[in-house]
Design an enzyme around this catalytic site. Structure first.
Site, PDB file in Angstrom:
ATOM      1  N   ASN A   1       0.844  -1.206   0.000  1.00 44.73           N
ATOM      2  CA  ASN A   1       0.000   0.000   0.000  1.00 44.73           C
ATOM      3  C   ASN A   1       0.875   1.250   0.000  1.00 44.73           C
ATOM      4  OD1 ASN A   1       0.612  -0.827   2.696  1.00 44.73           O
ATOM      5  ND2 ASN A   1      -1.057   0.392   3.524  1.00 44.73           N
TER       6      ASN A   1
ATOM      7  N   GLU B   1       0.399   5.336   0.635  1.00 46.46           N
ATOM      8  CA  GLU B   1      -0.498   6.388   1.110  1.00 46.46           C
ATOM      9  C   GLU B   1      -0.020   7.764   0.662  1.00 46.46           C
ATOM     10  OE1 GLU B   1      -0.920   5.613   5.334  1.00 46.46           O
ATOM     11  OE2 GLU B   1      -2.155   3.831   4.902  1.00 46.46           O
TER      12      GLU B   1
ATOM     13  N   CYS C   1      -4.328   0.649  -2.312  1.00 45.46           N
ATOM     14  CA  CYS C   1      -4.123  -0.638  -1.633  1.00 45.46           C
ATOM     15  C   CYS C   1      -3.054  -1.476  -2.329  1.00 45.46           C
ATOM     16  CB  CYS C   1      -5.405  -1.451  -1.624  1.00 45.46           C
ATOM     17  SG  CYS C   1      -6.709  -0.757  -0.627  1.00 45.46           S
TER      18      CYS C   1
ATOM     19  N   GLU D   1      -3.187  -4.608  -3.046  1.00 44.63           N
ATOM     20  CA  GLU D   1      -3.751  -5.524  -4.049  1.00 44.63           C
ATOM     21  C   GLU D   1      -3.840  -4.858  -5.416  1.00 44.63           C
ATOM     22  OE1 GLU D   1      -4.841  -4.825  -1.023  1.00 44.63           O
ATOM     23  OE2 GLU D   1      -6.149  -6.389  -0.230  1.00 44.63           O
TER      24      GLU D   1
ATOM     25  N   CYS E   1     -10.371  -4.970   0.309  1.00 43.78           N
ATOM     26  CA  CYS E   1     -11.483  -4.007   0.401  1.00 43.78           C
ATOM     27  C   CYS E   1     -12.394  -4.161  -0.814  1.00 43.78           C
ATOM     28  CB  CYS E   1     -10.945  -2.577   0.514  1.00 43.78           C
ATOM     29  SG  CYS E   1     -10.416  -1.881  -1.067  1.00 43.78           S
TER      30      CYS E   1
ATOM     31  N   CYS F   1     -10.874  -3.217  -4.248  1.00 48.61           N
ATOM     32  CA  CYS F   1      -9.920  -4.219  -4.773  1.00 48.61           C
ATOM     33  C   CYS F   1     -10.666  -5.465  -5.267  1.00 48.61           C
ATOM     34  CB  CYS F   1      -8.889  -4.580  -3.716  1.00 48.61           C
ATOM     35  SG  CYS F   1      -7.744  -3.220  -3.394  1.00 48.61           S
TER      36      CYS F   1
HETATM   37  N1  THU Z   1      -5.204  -1.512   2.655  1.00 49.81           N
HETATM   38  C1  THU Z   1      -4.654  -2.352   1.721  1.00 49.81           C
HETATM   39  O1  THU Z   1      -3.602  -2.054   1.150  1.00 49.81           O
HETATM   40  N2  THU Z   1      -5.296  -3.504   1.440  1.00 49.81           N
HETATM   41  C2  THU Z   1      -6.388  -3.980   2.102  1.00 49.81           C
HETATM   42  O2  THU Z   1      -6.856  -5.067   1.827  1.00 49.81           O
HETATM   43  C3  THU Z   1      -6.997  -3.174   3.161  1.00 49.81           C
HETATM   44  C4  THU Z   1      -6.466  -1.791   3.310  1.00 49.81           C
HETATM   45  C5  THU Z   1      -4.473  -0.291   3.000  1.00 49.81           C
HETATM   46  C6  THU Z   1      -5.093   1.001   2.559  1.00 49.81           C
HETATM   47  C7  THU Z   1      -4.522   1.970   3.572  1.00 49.81           C
HETATM   48  O3  THU Z   1      -3.215   2.370   3.148  1.00 49.81           O
HETATM   49  C8  THU Z   1      -4.351   1.140   4.842  1.00 49.81           C
HETATM   50  O4  THU Z   1      -4.373  -0.211   4.419  1.00 49.81           O
HETATM   51  C9  THU Z   1      -5.418   1.362   5.886  1.00 49.81           C
HETATM   52  O5  THU Z   1      -6.688   1.219   5.348  1.00 49.81           O
END
Ligand code: THU
Length: 135
Positions: A48, A50, A59, A61, A92, A95
């Site tokens: 991920n 940000e 994310c 994925e 999520c 994804c």
């Molecule tokens: N996140 C993912 O990368 N994948 C998931 O399956 C759930 C959430 C990340 C997004 C964000 O950077 C952090 O986790 C918190 O939501």
């Protein structure tokens, strides 16, 4: 002669864990790694990423899927997802929808400290809206 084999579930989980170490998650502190197995046998990883403008986070994925697509892979067999949590981390909704576009039959592997959940996108995204819905 080199014998190549399809990566195992353990290979995928190991790759996801290595990718997780590269996560850029200074805001949520929730680091995620994903490893996507293409039909070709190649593994594509993602973490991920940000942003100070929070809503722009992407994310792990989706980064793995987009990396794979940009390398020409279009069909996928499985994805492993690991995170900072002791519990299995499920993809999520966004994804799930992106995975459905290319791999509605994909297997999803979610390791946790105590148990690993192995499921399918079909189970996580029933009655999916996909390319065929537009016909
Ligand atoms: N996140 C993912 O990368 N994948 C998931 O399956 C759930 C959430 C990340 C997004 C964000 O950077 C952090 O986790 C918190 O939501």
């Amino acid at each position: 002669m080199t014998v190549t084999r399809m990566p195992s579930t353990k290979d995928l989980i190991d790759s996801a864990q290595k990718a997780r170490a590269k996560a850029y998650a200074p805001y949520s502190k929730f680091k995620v790694g994903a490893a996507l197995l293409g039909k070709s046998g190649r593994i594509y990883t993602g973490c991920n990423v940000e942003n100070a403008s929070y809503g722009l986070a992407c994310c792990a994925e989706r980064i793995a899927v987009f990396r794979a697509l940009s390398e020409g892979e279009r069909e996928f067999r499985a994805i492993a997802i690991v995170s900072s949590s002791n519990e299995p981390t499920a993809p999520c909704g966004a994804c799930r929808q992106v995975l459905n576009e290319f791999a509605p039959g994909i297997n999803i592997i979610m390791p946790g400290r105590k148990k690993t959940i192995k499921t399918t996108l079909k189970k996580l995204l029933p009655l999916a809206f996909g390319p065929k819905s537009l016909k």
